[in-house]
Design a protein around this motif. Structure first.
Motif, PDB file in Angstrom:
ATOM      1  N   ASN A 267      50.972  32.586  -3.480  1.00 15.46           N
ATOM      2  CA  ASN A 267      50.538  33.954  -3.766  1.00 15.46           C
ATOM      3  C   ASN A 267      49.999  34.576  -2.493  1.00 15.46           C
ATOM      4  OD1 ASN A 267      50.220  36.217  -5.354  1.00 15.46           O
ATOM      5  ND2 ASN A 267      48.223  35.640  -6.150  1.00 15.46           N
ATOM      6  N   ASN A 392      56.828  37.083  -5.883  1.00 15.44           N
ATOM      7  CA  ASN A 392      55.624  37.006  -5.064  1.00 15.44           C
ATOM      8  C   ASN A 392      55.525  38.254  -4.199  1.00 15.44           C
ATOM      9  OD1 ASN A 392      53.232  35.757  -4.246  1.00 15.44           O
ATOM     10  ND2 ASN A 392      54.190  34.802  -2.461  1.00 15.44           N
ATOM     11  N   LEU A 521      55.612  40.538 -11.560  1.00 14.27           N
ATOM     12  CA  LEU A 521      55.618  39.091 -11.727  1.00 14.27           C
ATOM     13  C   LEU A 521      56.405  38.732 -12.976  1.00 14.27           C
ATOM     14  CD1 LEU A 521      53.413  38.116 -14.143  1.00 14.27           C
ATOM     15  CD2 LEU A 521      51.789  38.817 -12.387  1.00 14.27           C
ATOM     16  N   ASN A 531      49.872  37.313  -9.321  1.00 12.58           N
ATOM     17  CA  ASN A 531      50.516  37.942  -8.181  1.00 12.58           C
ATOM     18  C   ASN A 531      49.619  39.046  -7.648  1.00 12.58           C
ATOM     19  OD1 ASN A 531      52.459  38.219  -6.207  1.00 12.58           O
ATOM     20  ND2 ASN A 531      53.923  39.332  -7.478  1.00 12.58           N
TER      21      ASN A 531
END
Length: 566
Positions: A267, A392, A521, A531
């Motif tokens: 992340n 991501n 996400l 995220n």
């Protein structure tokens, strides 16, 4: 999950808003901005005033100021100055204080001590701009100023008493609370698997790893915050990771990424850097894990790129041939795509904020986003396993020709989707202002103004970030961490500014918003997926968070900072 589920428009059906009370969110953000920005002020008391006798005084004071051919001794010069001061508004002095409540703004308070004479006041803001006003005798003056760019500015106030030909000057150095961005080629700062940036060995449960940022990989001293891609791997249990400045700061209760046994989870994290130049990563699980951190950019007051937010726009979809050739990205290969100069993005950008999604991968691997020129970095932006759809957030430098590259590090092909959420450029005005993270929504709890109930399928939650009684404070975007958990099926999250203001209390509901076509996400049943989100609240101070799945879930939102133009 099928490729069709990656923000592919599952029927543009108007959603029903699940509106949370905006007051706690707005109040929390306003308080956080005020607390974060007031630490960078200065105060120069009146006893630091520099008094100057103007030339007119010497010419007009017969016997005292008349110049003779013979040079004066030091004692005679001091006696002359004392005589001038005694007859020329001897109490004239100025006390100057500068504080700020925004990323670029200064609130100046000037306290003038003077006999009852007319005064001219000039304020030099240190950026080539000045303000002039008049005053009479003792006075308290208040002025505001907004700097175009982050930095350190020498502020000077000059008070002139023309009648007595005397001048008083005072001021100080003002640091803007906000900082601008410098993109950085993805570079590994920490890898506990091989000893990069730390001794070899996993991070124990409830333990931390320290990441040296300032002075590492050409990141300069004076860095205020850093963009890191943090990855947890070699997990044997569930847990979470929290990034914070470390020594001297209390660890927040918020999280940056969540993990489960046997999965590698990345992340993007934007986190303030401690005064010692380090960032700390806390393993909130009870079992040891390996941690990896790659720098992709940093914020300083000497940087020159501000941020501009966008409504998320799709630039690449290999399933459709958008932005690149149609078909899966082959193993160990890259495609180049242009960002600058397309879909409202200007040509002269220095970096771009993306949401990158992998879908239908044929094997395990990773993706790396990097500038359209130069070799493939050793760092990665997201990891995947066969059949997984995973997204991501990515901040990546942009080449001079406006391009970036996406590299598939797997030994099997995969589809790739890229949505642009904002960009950095020298013309962009918004500076990053980090603050102590806090939670603004958790649908699992009847708190944060939430009336209770889950994040319902095919509907959206509306969050207000501007108090009804206030005008927007120049916030360009909010830096959030969105986490979806307790998922009952497959789905994805979309985040977009609301086209409508929040309805007045007791008034009719706002019209249904159009369903976005981008994804932030993706999740599958029984997963917890975080995220980073850099989201604009549009013209109405409101952001919509969409559950694009067909099953209910829970949504958690943590706020980490803002980009602010004022």
């Amino acid at each position: 999950m099928t490729a069709a589920f990656v923000a592919a428009g599952l029927g543009i059906i108007p959603g029903t808003a699940q509106a949370a009370d905006p007051v706690p969110v707005a109040a929390g953000v306003a308080e956080a901005i005020a607390e974060a920005s007031t630490s960078e002020g200065f105060h120069s008391p009146a006893d630091r005033t520099i008094r100057t006798t103007l030339p007119a005084a010497a010419k007009g004071k017969a016997g005292v100021g008349a110049k003779s051919a013979a040079p004066q001794t030091a004692g005679a010069a001091a006696a002359e100055q004392a005589a001038l001061d005694a007859g020329a508004n001897p109490t004239l002095a100025v006390d100057v204080s500068g504080t700020s409540y925004t990323a670029h703004g200064i609130e100046l308070t000037t306290l003038i001590t003077s006999a009852d004479f007319a005064l001219d006041v000039a304020i030099d803001w240190g950026d080539g701009k000045t303000d002039t006003v008049t005053a009479q005798g003792n006075a308290e003056l208040h002025h505001s100023h907004t700097y175009d760019k982050s930095g350190e500015y020498q502020v000077k106030v000059t008070v002139t008493d023309t009648a007595n030909a005397v001048q008083a000057t005072n001021g100080g150095a003002f640091l803007t609370p906000g900082a601008d961005f410098t993109p950085h080629a993805p570079t590994r700062l920490l890898d506990t698997r091989n000893g990069t940036g730390s001794p070899v060995g996993k991070v124990a449960g409830q333990g931390s790893a320290r990441v040296k940022v300032a002075g590492n990989a050409s990141v300069p001293a004076g860095v205020t915050a850093v963009a890191l891609n943090v990855t947890v791997t070699e997990t044997v249990d569930s847990g979470h990771v929290t990034a914070w400045p470390g020594a001297g700061y209390e660890r927040p209760i918020t999280s940056n990424l969540n993990y489960t046994a046997g999965h590698s989870v990345p992340n993007l994290v934007i986190v303030p850097v401690g005064e010692d130049g380090y960032v700390e990563l806390f393993n909130g699980g009870w079992s040891s894990v390996d941690l990896i951190a790659d720098v992709t950019g940093y914020f300083t007051r000497a940087s020159d790129s501000g941020y501009t937010s966008m409504t998320p726009a799709r630039f690449v979809d290999t399933r459709e041939g958008t932005g690149t050739s149609k078909g899966m990205l082959a193993s160990r290969s890259a495609f180049t795509t242009r960002i600058g100069g397309l879909q409202g993005v200007p040509e002269n950008i220095t970096a771009v904020a993306l949401n990158v999604t992998v879908t239908e991968p044929q094997g395990p691997g990773h993706l790396t986003a990097f500038s359209g020129t130069g070799p493939v970095p050793t760092a990665s932006n997201l990891n995947f396993v066969p059949g997984q759809t995973v997204a991501n957030a990515v901040i990546v430098p942009v080449a001079a020709d406006g391009t970036i590259k996406i590299f598939n590090g797997a030994w099997s092909p995969t589809h790739v989707v890229v949505d642009v959420v904002g960009y950095y450029s020298k013309e962009s005005k918004a500076a990053f202002l980090p603050f102590t993270p806090f939670r603004t929504l958790d649908t699992r709890e009847e708190a944060y103004g939430w009336p209770g109930g889950r994040f319902r399928a095919r509907e959206y939650i509306t969050q207000g970030f501007t108090p009804d009684s206030e005008t927007p404070t120049g916030v360009e975007a909010y830096v959030l961490n969105a986490t979806v958990t307790e998922t009952g099926g497959t789905g994805f999250l979309s985040v977009a500014p609301s086209p409508y203001a929040l309805p007045a209390e007791g008034g009719p509901a706002a019209p249904a918003a159009a369903r976005p076509g981008s994804s932030t996400l993706n999740w599958t049943a029984g997963t917890t997926v975080p995220n980073l989100v850099q989201a604009s609240d549009g013209d109405h101070g409101v952001i919509d968070f969409w559950n694009q799945g067909h099953e209910d879930a829970d949504l958690v939102l943590d706020v980490f900072g803002v980009y602010q133009t004022k």
